[in-house]
Design a protein around this motif. Structure first.
Motif, PDB file in Angstrom:
ATOM      1  N   GLU A  39     -10.030  -5.301 -34.576  1.00  0.00           N
ATOM      2  CA  GLU A  39     -10.997  -4.599 -33.738  1.00  0.00           C
ATOM      3  C   GLU A  39     -12.396  -4.680 -34.337  1.00  0.00           C
ATOM      4  O   GLU A  39     -13.389  -4.827 -33.615  1.00  0.00           O
ATOM      5  N   MET A  40     -12.487  -4.584 -35.657  1.00  0.00           N
ATOM      6  CA  MET A  40     -13.778  -4.691 -36.324  1.00  0.00           C
ATOM      7  C   MET A  40     -14.403  -6.067 -36.067  1.00  0.00           C
ATOM      8  O   MET A  40     -15.595  -6.167 -35.766  1.00  0.00           O
ATOM      9  N   ARG A  41     -13.600  -7.109 -36.145  1.00  0.00           N
ATOM     10  CA  ARG A  41     -14.106  -8.471 -35.887  1.00  0.00           C
ATOM     11  C   ARG A  41     -14.512  -8.642 -34.425  1.00  0.00           C
ATOM     12  O   ARG A  41     -15.551  -9.214 -34.117  1.00  0.00           O
ATOM     13  N   ASN A  42     -13.669  -8.152 -33.519  1.00  0.00           N
ATOM     14  CA  ASN A  42     -13.913  -8.370 -32.092  1.00  0.00           C
ATOM     15  C   ASN A  42     -15.149  -7.642 -31.574  1.00  0.00           C
ATOM     16  O   ASN A  42     -15.762  -8.072 -30.595  1.00  0.00           O
ATOM     17  N   ARG A  43     -15.499  -6.542 -32.193  1.00  0.00           N
ATOM     18  CA  ARG A  43     -16.629  -5.744 -31.703  1.00  0.00           C
ATOM     19  C   ARG A  43     -17.892  -5.897 -32.553  1.00  0.00           C
ATOM     20  O   ARG A  43     -18.809  -5.092 -32.447  1.00  0.00           O
ATOM     21  N   LYS A  44     -17.949  -6.903 -33.364  1.00  0.00           N
ATOM     22  CA  LYS A  44     -19.136  -7.111 -34.198  1.00  0.00           C
ATOM     23  C   LYS A  44     -20.344  -7.470 -33.325  1.00  0.00           C
ATOM     24  O   LYS A  44     -20.195  -8.032 -32.231  1.00  0.00           O
ATOM     25  N   ARG A  45     -21.502  -7.120 -33.816  1.00  0.00           N
ATOM     26  CA  ARG A  45     -22.755  -7.423 -33.110  1.00  0.00           C
ATOM     27  C   ARG A  45     -23.650  -8.210 -34.053  1.00  0.00           C
ATOM     28  O   ARG A  45     -23.902  -7.789 -35.186  1.00  0.00           O
ATOM     29  N   VAL A  46     -24.140  -9.311 -33.562  1.00  0.00           N
ATOM     30  CA  VAL A  46     -24.953 -10.203 -34.389  1.00  0.00           C
ATOM     31  C   VAL A  46     -26.420 -10.034 -34.031  1.00  0.00           C
ATOM     32  O   VAL A  46     -26.808 -10.164 -32.864  1.00  0.00           O
ATOM     33  N   GLU A 117      -9.505   1.447 -30.764  1.00  0.00           N
ATOM     34  CA  GLU A 117     -10.810   1.327 -30.112  1.00  0.00           C
ATOM     35  C   GLU A 117     -11.894   1.557 -31.161  1.00  0.00           C
ATOM     36  O   GLU A 117     -11.935   2.600 -31.806  1.00  0.00           O
ATOM     37  N   GLY A 118     -12.758   0.570 -31.319  1.00  0.00           N
ATOM     38  CA  GLY A 118     -13.859   0.688 -32.274  1.00  0.00           C
ATOM     39  C   GLY A 118     -15.173   0.929 -31.562  1.00  0.00           C
ATOM     40  O   GLY A 118     -15.380   0.461 -30.436  1.00  0.00           O
ATOM     41  N   SER A 119     -16.073   1.658 -32.202  1.00  0.00           N
ATOM     42  CA  SER A 119     -17.385   1.916 -31.599  1.00  0.00           C
ATOM     43  C   SER A 119     -18.411   2.173 -32.695  1.00  0.00           C
ATOM     44  O   SER A 119     -18.066   2.446 -33.845  1.00  0.00           O
ATOM     45  N   PHE A 120     -19.669   2.073 -32.301  1.00  0.00           N
ATOM     46  CA  PHE A 120     -20.773   2.349 -33.222  1.00  0.00           C
ATOM     47  C   PHE A 120     -21.217   3.789 -32.993  1.00  0.00           C
ATOM     48  O   PHE A 120     -21.531   4.177 -31.875  1.00  0.00           O
ATOM     49  N   GLU A 121     -21.232   4.554 -34.049  1.00  0.00           N
ATOM     50  CA  GLU A 121     -21.659   5.948 -33.927  1.00  0.00           C
ATOM     51  C   GLU A 121     -22.495   6.336 -35.129  1.00  0.00           C
ATOM     52  O   GLU A 121     -22.039   6.241 -36.268  1.00  0.00           O
ATOM     53  N   GLU A 122     -23.699   6.756 -34.851  1.00  0.00           N
ATOM     54  CA  GLU A 122     -24.584   7.184 -35.932  1.00  0.00           C
ATOM     55  C   GLU A 122     -24.064   8.476 -36.528  1.00  0.00           C
ATOM     56  O   GLU A 122     -23.717   9.416 -35.822  1.00  0.00           O
ATOM     57  N   VAL A 123     -23.987   8.525 -37.860  1.00  0.00           N
ATOM     58  CA  VAL A 123     -23.530   9.732 -38.545  1.00  0.00           C
ATOM     59  C   VAL A 123     -24.726  10.611 -38.832  1.00  0.00           C
ATOM     60  O   VAL A 123     -25.650  10.219 -39.535  1.00  0.00           O
ATOM     61  N   LYS A 124     -24.724  11.808 -38.251  1.00  0.00           N
ATOM     62  CA  LYS A 124     -25.825  12.731 -38.460  1.00  0.00           C
ATOM     63  C   LYS A 124     -25.785  13.264 -39.878  1.00  0.00           C
ATOM     64  O   LYS A 124     -24.732  13.481 -40.446  1.00  0.00           O
TER      65      LYS A 124
END
Length: 262
Positions: A39-46, A117-124
């Motif tokens: 999942e980490m590989r599939n959802r990477k953003r370049v 399910e992987g997602s990008f979430e900013e840690v406050k």
């Protein structure tokens, strides 16, 4: 070496035996690790100069599989996070924050199945510290509510209480060659042990690699033993989970720590 990076690791052997003997047919931790990595590989953003990978992961399991994971949840979560960090580093990918892993039940899945399910979430952050990576558990297991397992859907999770005054806690070492050394506690989870990955490192061979954890919950610092070899004591009595108050003396191995809060 982490659990999934060294097949000879004692923790991996323990987990494999645990599942093979007690939970045949259930999801194996190594399968979870592989799915997380995929999942980490599939959802990477370049971007122009870097490749970013998700930092938040929801692992959905059949309710029976979720129950099977419960006994080793704290160790498993820690090893999975370590595994993802190492895999990201190997590929020179960037995690925008330390990985967060949450387990959820999904009755639509069959026994032995899982999805991630992987997602990008900013840690406050607050006052220079990260917020907790764990979700609360069911109320019946309050002392373990930061173990990241949740038996209900995320939308039903109980929100954290922020109405309590923030304390500034300290642990002061009263033994050994570093008497008087002070460890300043954060509001984020902190691990006590002799391993160099711990937040509070004690140079004491009678202390376990990961001895205990301290969490800040509802205006109090809570001490929890992590299944250590020699146990954790407060004021001379063995404890599993204990709310700390000023003046408490914590004994781990041969080390004594004086707790103080302002």
């Amino acid at each position: 070496m982490g659990l999934f990076l060294s097949i000879e690791g004692s923790l991996e052997k323990y987990i494999e035996k645990f599942f093979h003997d007690k939970y045949k047919g259930r999801v194996h931790p190594l399968e979870i690790a592989k799915k997380l990595n995929r999942e980490m590989r599939n959802r990477k953003r370049v971007s122009i100069n870097h490749t970013y990978v998700p930092n938040k992961y929801l692992v959905y399991l059949h309710p029976g599989d979720l129950q099977a994971v419960t006994p080793i949840a704290p160790l498993l979560i820690r090893e999975l996070k370590d595994y993802l960090e190492k895999k990201a580093a190997e590929k020179k990918h960037i995690l925008i924050a330390p990985p967060q892993i949450f387990f959820q039940a999904d009755e639509k899945l069959e026994t032995g199945q899982l999805r991630v399910e992987g997602s990008f979430e900013e840690v406050k952050t607050g006052k220079g510290t990260e917020t907790e990576n764990e979700l609360p558990l069911d109320k019946k297991d309050e002392e373990d509510e930061k173990n990241t397992l949740c038996y209900k859907s995320v939308k039903n999770a109980i929100p954290a209480q922020n109405s309590f005054p923030e304390l500034k806690g300290q642990l002061i070492l009263n033994t050994g060659t570093s008497v008087g050394k002070t460890f300043y506690l954060k509001t984020s989870l902190m691990i006590i042990g002799r391993h160099d990955s711990c937040d509070i490192i004690l140079n004491d061979f009678s202390v376990s690699r990961r001895q205990a954890k301290i969490e800040y919950r509802q205006g109090k610092y809570i001490l929890t033993d992590l299944g250590s070899t020699n146990g954790t004591f407060v004021n001379g009595k063995p404890v599993t989970t204990h709310p700390l108050k000023t003046g408490d003396t914590i004994k781990v191995g041969t080390s004594l720590l004086f707790f103080k809060a302002e």
